[in-house]
Design a protein around this motif. Structure first.
Motif, PDB file in Angstrom:
ATOM      1  N   PRO A  13       0.821  -1.227   0.000  1.00 47.83           N
ATOM      2  CA  PRO A  13       0.000   0.000   0.000  1.00 47.83           C
ATOM      3  C   PRO A  13       0.844   1.261   0.000  1.00 47.83           C
ATOM      4  O   PRO A  13       0.483   2.255  -0.637  1.00 47.83           O
ATOM      5  N   GLU A  14       1.965   1.245   0.725  1.00 46.57           N
ATOM      6  CA  GLU A  14       2.789   2.449   0.815  1.00 46.57           C
ATOM      7  C   GLU A  14       3.328   2.866  -0.546  1.00 46.57           C
ATOM      8  O   GLU A  14       3.314   4.057  -0.898  1.00 46.57           O
ATOM      9  N   ARG A  15       3.808   1.889  -1.332  1.00 48.56           N
ATOM     10  CA  ARG A  15       4.362   2.223  -2.641  1.00 48.56           C
ATOM     11  C   ARG A  15       3.281   2.752  -3.574  1.00 48.56           C
ATOM     12  O   ARG A  15       3.516   3.669  -4.372  1.00 48.56           O
ATOM     13  N   LEU A  16       2.072   2.195  -3.483  1.00 42.13           N
ATOM     14  CA  LEU A  16       0.971   2.681  -4.306  1.00 42.13           C
ATOM     15  C   LEU A  16       0.607   4.116  -3.923  1.00 42.13           C
ATOM     16  O   LEU A  16       0.343   4.953  -4.799  1.00 42.13           O
ATOM     17  N   VAL A  17       0.622   4.410  -2.634  1.00 32.93           N
ATOM     18  CA  VAL A  17       0.334   5.776  -2.172  1.00 32.93           C
ATOM     19  C   VAL A  17       1.389   6.743  -2.696  1.00 32.93           C
ATOM     20  O   VAL A  17       1.061   7.825  -3.214  1.00 32.93           O
ATOM     21  N   PHE A  18       2.670   6.382  -2.584  1.00 29.54           N
ATOM     22  CA  PHE A  18       3.742   7.271  -3.031  1.00 29.54           C
ATOM     23  C   PHE A  18       3.633   7.554  -4.526  1.00 29.54           C
ATOM     24  O   PHE A  18       3.776   8.699  -4.966  1.00 29.54           O
TER      25      PHE A  18
END
Length: 222
Positions: A13-18
């Motif tokens: 999820p973090e990479r998608l948010v970034f």
């Protein structure tokens, strides 16, 4: 003692948010890049500069409108992602057309900036916005129906109904644009479509028990 479970590669999820934040930031910056700059002759006097600014007022209106719309879409996505604990293939895949349309929006914004009363220009902009918000609605529906969100999934599905309502409002404006050159005024009251149209859509939509998810049947990826 086993450590914390890490998401499968490609489902963080973090990479998608970034990545999503980066696309929005670039698109919102490009809105300003598309604005015409005064040349030396327009800077020669206050009157010449004033005439230049007045002559490009449509571009400034289009910039402000597109920026506010992108900001509101980003904020809704931000609130959603703060409640996402894990991803699924469908949730991730729907971000591709969603972000494609975000990145594309500066082009129709530049077009309506120089011909805001043109029905085809309004169709291009409203069609892009409608498609983008429909993708947003699909993402929310997936999150709410496949257990990706923390908290009450019914709230996420209601928010999806709001997005479907806004998307349909932009579709409606396309038809109006071919009848009235000021149909773009409808875009400024799109929040009303979320408030009232979204509530109506949420009541009308049905999700029969036992049916497979319409977007993808895969389970969340841990």
């Amino acid at each position: 003692m086993s450590g914390p479970v890490r998401p499968e590669p490609g489902f963080s999820p973090e990479r998608l948010v970034f990545f999503t934040d980066a696309v929005f930031a670039i698109a919102m910056t490009l809105l300003a890049v598309e604005l015409a700059r005064p040349e030396e002759k327009e800077l020669a006097s206050a009157r010449a500069l004033g005439s230049f600014l007045v002559g490009h007022r449509g571009s400034y209106l289009a910039f402000a409108l597109a920026f506010v719309l992108l900001w509101s879409v980003w904020r809704r996505h931000h609130r959603l992602m703060d409640r996402i604990g894990e991803l699924s293939r469908a949730f991730t895949a729907w971000h591709a057309p969603f972000l494609l349309l975000v990145a594309f929006l500066p082009f129709p914004t530049a077009v309506i900036g120089v011909s805001i009363g043109n029905p085809l220009a309004q169709t291009l902009f409203a069609g892009t916005m409608a498609a983008m918000i429909f993708c947003e609605a699909a993402i929310k529906d997936i999150a709410g129906s496949t257990g990706l969100v923390t908290g009450d999934p019914a709230q996420t599905r209601r928010h999806a109904g709001d997005s479907w309502g806004v998307g349909l409002w932009f579709v409606l404006s396309i038809g109006v644009a071919w009848l009235f050159s000021y149909a773009f005024v409808l875009w400024f009251v799109a929040p009303l479509a979320a408030t009232y149209g979204g509530a109506l859509i949420s009541r009308l939509r049905t999700s029969p028990a036992g049916h497979a998810d319409p977007y993808d049947g895969d389970a969340p990826r841990a």
